[in-house]
Scaffold this motif. Sequence first.
Motif, PDB file in Angstrom:
ATOM      1  N   LEU A   1       0.828  -1.201   0.000  1.00 33.47           N
ATOM      2  CA  LEU A   1       0.000   0.000   0.000  1.00 33.47           C
ATOM      3  C   LEU A   1       0.864   1.253   0.000  1.00 33.47           C
ATOM      4  CD1 LEU A   1      -2.796   1.344   0.257  1.00 33.47           C
ATOM      5  CD2 LEU A   1      -2.582   1.108   2.738  1.00 33.47           C
ATOM      6  N   VAL A   2       1.862   1.295   0.879  1.00 34.56           N
ATOM      7  CA  VAL A   2       2.757   2.452   0.955  1.00 34.56           C
ATOM      8  C   VAL A   2       3.602   2.566  -0.312  1.00 34.56           C
ATOM      9  CG1 VAL A   2       4.693   3.465   2.215  1.00 34.56           C
ATOM     10  CG2 VAL A   2       2.815   2.388   3.472  1.00 34.56           C
ATOM     11  N   LEU A   3       4.153   1.439  -0.768  1.00 33.72           N
ATOM     12  CA  LEU A   3       4.975   1.453  -1.982  1.00 33.72           C
ATOM     13  C   LEU A   3       4.170   1.930  -3.183  1.00 33.72           C
ATOM     14  CD1 LEU A   3       7.629   0.793  -3.435  1.00 33.72           C
ATOM     15  CD2 LEU A   3       6.779  -1.563  -3.706  1.00 33.72           C
ATOM     16  N   GLY A   4       2.943   1.449  -3.318  1.00 33.61           N
ATOM     17  CA  GLY A   4       2.102   1.874  -4.433  1.00 33.61           C
ATOM     18  C   GLY A   4       1.785   3.350  -4.383  1.00 33.61           C
ATOM     19  N   ALA A   5       1.471   3.859  -3.188  1.00 36.13           N
ATOM     20  CA  ALA A   5       1.165   5.286  -3.053  1.00 36.13           C
ATOM     21  C   ALA A   5       2.367   6.144  -3.424  1.00 36.13           C
ATOM     22  CB  ALA A   5       0.711   5.586  -1.625  1.00 36.13           C
ATOM     23  N   VAL A   6       3.572   5.735  -2.997  1.00 35.88           N
ATOM     24  CA  VAL A   6       4.779   6.494  -3.315  1.00 35.88           C
ATOM     25  C   VAL A   6       5.030   6.510  -4.821  1.00 35.88           C
ATOM     26  CG1 VAL A   6       7.288   6.531  -3.073  1.00 35.88           C
ATOM     27  CG2 VAL A   6       5.851   6.137  -1.067  1.00 35.88           C
ATOM     28  N   LEU A   7       4.922   5.347  -5.464  1.00 37.08           N
ATOM     29  CA  LEU A   7       5.185   5.277  -6.909  1.00 37.08           C
ATOM     30  C   LEU A   7       4.138   6.044  -7.711  1.00 37.08           C
ATOM     31  CD1 LEU A   7       6.291   1.546  -7.276  1.00 37.08           C
ATOM     32  CD2 LEU A   7       7.731   3.591  -7.292  1.00 37.08           C
ATOM     33  N   ILE A   8       2.881   5.947  -7.330  1.00 36.36           N
ATOM     34  CA  ILE A   8       1.836   6.711  -8.024  1.00 36.36           C
ATOM     35  C   ILE A   8       2.070   8.208  -7.852  1.00 36.36           C
ATOM     36  CG2 ILE A   8      -0.636   7.248  -8.046  1.00 36.36           C
ATOM     37  CD1 ILE A   8      -1.142   4.316  -7.282  1.00 36.36           C
TER      38      ILE A   8
ATOM     39  N   PRO B   1      -3.883  20.565  -4.894  1.00 32.20           N
ATOM     40  CA  PRO B   1      -2.986  20.990  -3.821  1.00 32.20           C
ATOM     41  C   PRO B   1      -2.207  19.798  -3.272  1.00 32.20           C
ATOM     42  CG  PRO B   1      -5.204  21.867  -3.496  1.00 32.20           C
ATOM     43  CD  PRO B   1      -5.295  20.862  -4.610  1.00 32.20           C
ATOM     44  N   VAL B   2      -1.144  20.096  -2.521  1.00 33.47           N
ATOM     45  CA  VAL B   2      -0.251  19.038  -2.040  1.00 33.47           C
ATOM     46  C   VAL B   2      -1.003  18.023  -1.184  1.00 33.47           C
ATOM     47  CG1 VAL B   2       1.775  18.538  -0.644  1.00 33.47           C
ATOM     48  CG2 VAL B   2       1.782  20.517  -2.169  1.00 33.47           C
ATOM     49  N   GLY B   3      -1.822  18.499  -0.261  1.00 32.12           N
ATOM     50  CA  GLY B   3      -2.548  17.582   0.617  1.00 32.12           C
ATOM     51  C   GLY B   3      -3.463  16.652  -0.149  1.00 32.12           C
ATOM     52  N   GLU B   4      -4.127  17.192  -1.166  1.00 32.96           N
ATOM     53  CA  GLU B   4      -5.022  16.369  -1.961  1.00 32.96           C
ATOM     54  C   GLU B   4      -4.257  15.401  -2.859  1.00 32.96           C
ATOM     55  OE1 GLU B   4      -7.825  18.747  -4.035  1.00 32.96           O
ATOM     56  OE2 GLU B   4      -8.608  19.719  -2.229  1.00 32.96           O
ATOM     57  N   ARG B   5      -3.061  15.789  -3.288  1.00 35.30           N
ATOM     58  CA  ARG B   5      -2.235  14.870  -4.070  1.00 35.30           C
ATOM     59  C   ARG B   5      -1.883  13.635  -3.245  1.00 35.30           C
ATOM     60  NH1 ARG B   5       2.294  18.580  -7.284  1.00 35.30           N
ATOM     61  NH2 ARG B   5       0.874  20.233  -7.948  1.00 35.30           N
ATOM     62  N   ILE B   6      -1.489  13.847  -1.991  1.00 36.42           N
ATOM     63  CA  ILE B   6      -1.128  12.729  -1.127  1.00 36.42           C
ATOM     64  C   ILE B   6      -2.333  11.821  -0.890  1.00 36.42           C
ATOM     65  CG2 ILE B   6      -0.314  12.098   1.173  1.00 36.42           C
ATOM     66  CD1 ILE B   6       1.294  14.714   1.183  1.00 36.42           C
ATOM     67  N   GLY B   7      -3.476  12.449  -0.611  1.00 33.20           N
ATOM     68  CA  GLY B   7      -4.680  11.655  -0.384  1.00 33.20           C
ATOM     69  C   GLY B   7      -5.101  10.866  -1.601  1.00 33.20           C
ATOM     70  N   ALA B   8      -5.004  11.478  -2.793  1.00 35.38           N
ATOM     71  CA  ALA B   8      -5.400  10.790  -4.013  1.00 35.38           C
ATOM     72  C   ALA B   8      -4.446   9.637  -4.333  1.00 35.38           C
ATOM     73  CB  ALA B   8      -5.440  11.771  -5.186  1.00 35.38           C
ATOM     74  N   ALA B   9      -3.131   9.859  -4.106  1.00 34.97           N
ATOM     75  CA  ALA B   9      -2.167   8.771  -4.344  1.00 34.97           C
ATOM     76  C   ALA B   9      -2.431   7.601  -3.412  1.00 34.97           C
ATOM     77  CB  ALA B   9      -0.745   9.292  -4.156  1.00 34.97           C
ATOM     78  N   LEU B  10      -2.724   7.891  -2.143  1.00 35.40           N
ATOM     79  CA  LEU B  10      -3.038   6.828  -1.182  1.00 35.40           C
ATOM     80  C   LEU B  10      -4.321   6.113  -1.563  1.00 35.40           C
ATOM     81  CD1 LEU B  10      -2.466   5.398   1.529  1.00 35.40           C
ATOM     82  CD2 LEU B  10      -3.760   7.219   2.649  1.00 35.40           C
ATOM     83  N   LEU B  11      -5.318   6.868  -1.988  1.00 36.22           N
ATOM     84  CA  LEU B  11      -6.599   6.271  -2.363  1.00 36.22           C
ATOM     85  C   LEU B  11      -6.439   5.315  -3.536  1.00 36.22           C
ATOM     86  CD1 LEU B  11      -9.717   6.149  -2.199  1.00 36.22           C
ATOM     87  CD2 LEU B  11      -9.760   8.090  -3.762  1.00 36.22           C
ATOM     88  N   HIS B  12      -5.677   5.713  -4.556  1.00 39.48           N
ATOM     89  CA  HIS B  12      -5.556   4.868  -5.743  1.00 39.48           C
ATOM     90  C   HIS B  12      -4.634   3.678  -5.517  1.00 39.48           C
ATOM     91  CE1 HIS B  12      -7.519   8.335  -7.528  1.00 39.48           C
ATOM     92  NE2 HIS B  12      -7.815   7.572  -8.552  1.00 39.48           N
ATOM     93  N   SER B  13      -3.694   3.789  -4.600  1.00 39.68           N
ATOM     94  CA  SER B  13      -2.917   2.610  -4.225  1.00 39.68           C
ATOM     95  C   SER B  13      -3.795   1.600  -3.505  1.00 39.68           C
ATOM     96  CB  SER B  13      -1.742   3.017  -3.331  1.00 39.68           C
ATOM     97  OG  SER B  13      -0.991   1.888  -2.945  1.00 39.68           O
ATOM     98  N   THR B  14      -4.748   2.107  -2.714  1.00 41.34           N
ATOM     99  CA  THR B  14      -5.694   1.223  -2.026  1.00 41.34           C
ATOM    100  C   THR B  14      -6.674   0.612  -3.005  1.00 41.34           C
ATOM    101  OG1 THR B  14      -5.546   2.666  -0.080  1.00 41.34           O
ATOM    102  CG2 THR B  14      -7.357   1.088  -0.143  1.00 41.34           C
TER     103      THR B  14
END
Length: 509
Positions: A302-309, A324-337
């Motif tokens: 999950l973490v690896l996927g979020a970082v790569l995305i 925005p930066v906060g939304e980028r992090i949330g979206a990357a985490l969401l799509h890795s999930t």
Amino acid sequence: MGTSVAEGRWARVAAGAPDTASPPPAVRAVGGQSETEREEGNVPSTDRPPASLPNAAPSLRARGRDLVDTVARESPARLALCVFSAIVLVVTALLQIPASTATGHRAPFVDSFFTAMSSVCVTGLVTVDTATFWSPFGHTVIAVGMMIGGLGIMTLASILGMAVSRHIGLTQRMLAASETHSRLGEVGSLVRAVVVVALSAQAVLFVSLIPFFLREGEALLSAFSHAAFMAISIFNNGGFVILSSGLAPHVGDWGLTIPIVLGTVVGAFGFPVLLDMWRCGRAARRWTLTTKLTVIAYLLLLVLGAVLIGVFEWNNPSTLGRLPVGERIGAALLHSTDARSSGLATLDVGAMSQSTWLVLDGLMFIGGGSASAAGGIKVTTLAVLVLAVVAEARGDRDTQAFGKRLPSETLRLAIAAALLGALLVLVGTIAMLQITGMPLSQTLFEVISAFATCGLSTGMTSTLPVAGKYVIAALMFAGRTGTMTLAAALALRSRRRVIHYPEERPVIG
């Protein structure tokens, strides 16, 4: 005159007289099998009343129960597949009713069949827009299909056995135990616990999603129905969206992101892991090896996927680059999930780079935990293969993890599951390339998404020809049932050989 001993005894029993001629059940046996074993449905009983006696004809319910028991004994995996197929056909028939569509007209059969397969296989790939094409009745049918499909085919077979026969036979127990990783004596209670856990988790998601739909300006009844649909879709990793505008306008809404991430993770962990964590509480050291491998492998991916995305899409103006930066992090985490199985995307997957597609391909192919709503070859399969490679690199004869030694049967099963998944993806990709003529990268993405019952799409599914829709539907069915039935079949066919052939090692590498 001429009355047999068996007929005389059955006549006394039918008249209400005690069967004094019969030994106690503990010692009575037929053909080397005890009465208790025959009651479990493992061997056909030869101690039956003669068919010529009055009132001896079995009822329709009894004949149905005997048929189910016979099929469960002779081919339990076939029973599970038949049950799953029957559910798909029932959902297809219900979606063919004109009341299932928003226009009141009968939907094309291929779209009804595809949607039914996608809902029961908890995939989320669609050929028509879920929110606008189907009516509230159609949405209810899809939601029920996702709830049933999320339980898993072996759990469904066990529930069927309990409902029809009032018990689970030994073979059905072995099947359910192989899927839920439990002991035979716990299967009955575990199946009930699975249903309770699933309903409870979906109820929590339902309550947490109601405020989101109310903020969207929906009426109370509409907010309740949409929250229930999305709660079922999230927990069962179904991937269906009931919002007419989709999830894209809500990419930065943490009120929707958090329930999707947490609900998807819980649903993808699997029922055995959830129940083991519940029993052990905070004592993680008491977790089973399955729980430890699932949690660690899942979270690492999950973490690896979020970082790569995040890295590949950070400056892409069509995806993360506009946020925005906060939304980028949330979206990357969401799509890795979401890539693990739920497929509830808030970004345009078709606008992502091919590097991101390849990352998502790998995450989808691996999937989630065993006996979960997630698809793929499962994270435990990957963990076992990695541990075997590490052991080989170290020169160890045994594959070990957390102070436990993995049996060779587990390694063989992991290899078989991985190769079966790769073979299905290969055949499906070749077939889709011939049918559609689409680029390899896009075709491979859609095929893996179908096999892994994920539901992410580059936009190709909605434009498929009829033959392509049926191929994707077959991949969804094979992906949802293939690895589980393979595991159950191998577990039941495990045997010891008396004679061993001489050993010879072929050259590898």
